[in-house]
Design a protein around this motif. Sequence first.
Motif: not given
Length: 921
Positions: A216-229
């Motif tokens: 799963n990809l997500a975006v936040a104030h600091m940048g992009l995040q990658v999640f597994q579950g």
Amino acid sequence: MGEIEGSYRVLQTPGTRLGAQFNAGISTLEPGQSLSANMATGAKSHGRGLQIRVLGLDDSQEFFDIEVWLEPTKPIIKQVRRPTNTLFRLSVKFFPPDPGQLQEEYTRYLFSLQMKRDLMEGRLTCTENTGALLASHLVQSEIGDYDDMADRDFLRVNKLLPYQDRVLEKILDLHRRHMGQTPAESDFQVLEIARKLEMYGVRFHPAADREGTKINLAVAHMGLQVFQGNTKINTFNWSKIRKLSFKRKRFLIKLHPEVHGPHQDTLEFLMASRDQCKIFWKNCVEHHSFFRLFDQPQPKSKAILFTRGSSFRYRFEALHVHLSAKMYALCILHVIFDCNVVISSTGSAMDSPQLSPFVTKSPLCLSPSFQMSTLSLPGQAPSPLQSPILSEVGSNARLEEEEEGRRKRYPTDKAYFIAKEILTTERTYLKDLEVITVWFRSAVIKENAMPEGLMTLLFSNIDPIYEFHRGFLKEIDQRLALWEGRSNAHVKGDYQRIGDVMLRNMSALKEFTSYLQKHDEVLTELEKATKRLKKLETVYKEFELQKVCYLPLNTFLLKPIQRLMHYKLILERLCKHYSPAHRDHDDCKDALKEVADIAAQLQSSLIRLENFQKLTELQRDLIGIENLTTPGREFIREGCLYKLTKKGLQQRMFFLFSDMLLYTSKGVTATNQFKVHGQLPLHGMIVEESENEWSVPHCFTIYSAQRTIVVAASSKVEMGKWIEDLNMAIDMAKKSQEKSNIFLDAGLGDRSSDEVSLEQESEDDMHSSRTSLDKQTHHRANTTMHVCWHRNTSVSMSDHSLAVENQLSGYLLRKFKNSNGWQKLWVVFTNFCLFFYKTHQDDFPLASLPLLGYTVCTPEESDSIHKEYVFKLQFKSHVYFFRAESEYTFERWMEVIKSAASTTGRMSLLIPKGPMEINGN
């Protein structure tokens, strides 16, 4: 899910909580405009009437009659499908890192409602205990103090958690503890708890990596995040990203390879469709623009409600003030409508998938080479050690007005500013702990690089300390908020004190003494493992190159014990400030006794650990010496001297230990390491001043059993420090019962003691061609060793130990010599260096300024600085002005910077006392 940009910018009051004060929040409407009237604006001559239904954050529904702009050449049914059945949901789109800093109580309330919605919908995942705690604060916010029957009735009607029935009694028990807490305080608590959860503000976009693994990809104030579950496995900060783009279903992240080290240049993720890919790309562009853009583009001439383009519009006041509390207050006002229909309309300028969003300038305006802090790769601009570059900004009248308003509004008692120093330094301390508990842990887990036994030893010792200080920071933050009057709770009691908070927490720190005593073992075992395990050594070195690791890694393991010394010094200042009759004096005195007892127990351990840390740091930075961490060896001084050779005086870096003296030259390879040319045992060594004999200023001769060398210092003060420390070390070595195990390498020569060493260093040594050394990772250039080399000065172990006591953090206004405006920066002083951040939430510094050799003073009349609490930093032609918020903070910054900028305050006892040059030149 489609995105529709709403024209209205003010939220209706969503009901009234018991005991809540009415506050209309911040409006971006023009004077005289109403909400419905503003929504109805558009192109009335081209549109048609439409009634829409909007679900508010409090679950109330409102109907609005609006004029809709439609594309005249396309069928209406393809542009708005079943509009009368569409429910628009008002949601927070941009989640600031610290929503508790939102200025308006009503805005914080709206954010807490978003947290409530996320909690119920399972987006804000947390443990059941944390969920129950959040629910208890939400209940307190909605219905006030605990009443068993009222609580049960409220929770029967309102579902706050998916598993609410299981933790009902826990919620009631926790709610009972919130007696007297106002709605505003409850909202603050909700935001404080929520922002620390990993899923705070996270919105998943399903994708797959190149191997087909679902992520799963997500975006936040600091940048992009990658999640597994639900587990975050990677974060790509904006500063690491060069460009974002998408091609059909493929989402592409192009990185700065020189910054991000081990990662490949371009990362690729596959999404379900082009539309989903484009939606996520736009979301990234919008977040980057909102949190990083500081120039306001010209607004569009007409408002458009329905659009296929980006829903972000650069028309908000927020863009004038970078990440300040005022901007946070506006985050809620830029919203999206989550719809169950796809709305299609005209395109916009943001449609181009190749548009790079990273062309805007931040306030620091750092070039790529200087965005890497003090790293200076071959072929880049000069090292900041020689030319400390920090960008200029223009005049910012609004910032100065805000600062003046804040100065008048907040307390002026010295005790308040001492308490605030505890808060600001605790924020930095917690960030430093996260380098180990969060960032380093992630690195070793990802590569499976650390043995399980060492993992347990390391993290079982530091995790409990980190958790304790998270709670401690929260307590201090709340107390300072009450002290400043940011909440109406201060009217109920006397909160203008800090002793009770310090006493409670210093007493609790006793429980962690056993953990702190194990840090010696932790540091030793980690060092042994890195020598034994190649994979761990590689991860260790690569991690030290990441910007978040802004100091040598094992330095962070010393922070918990060093922090005790900070508490002790701060409490001593509080006790000295208060009269014995003051209501806060006794608590501060008792807290001081508690922390002093713990510090005394760990003092010898700290001295040993600091020495070990310095030896391991030097071991990595020196080529040609093994087993530098031999038991019993103590580091004494490092610094630059000029050695007499056949070529004349040549710059060399000298390192004095309790059993030997090393001298080295700086290599020109990418490793930035120093190469050992000679090592002289102290046994039988004699040092004599010989300035007249060689006609070289500040010159002295070192006679050893194998060779004699002539060296010159940069000043009389520097020469005095070296001679004193050498004689002291020689005397200690003579008295020592242990013989040194270090012998000279055969290749270093064995001349008689009366022959002056004037060796001809080979061209290979001084101008080595690229060798296997280039394959090693690049070393940081802002260690004291490198600063001493560039600035022709030296630092002793006693200087290092004193510097530990003089750490400081806080916001300062900075101005350049030839600029008019002041720029607000979060500044951290540690390890003889200033580190600059935009805000205290940032994970790594944007730039650094090593202070060795700088002078610090108040501005002169010719500087034309007509502000209070300003100090001036200067090294040769480099001049900076910094402005503090109060007399106390001004004096503290002057004190700690003097301790680093000049070592003459701790100069040799051989030098007569009197007026001295502050930089020792």
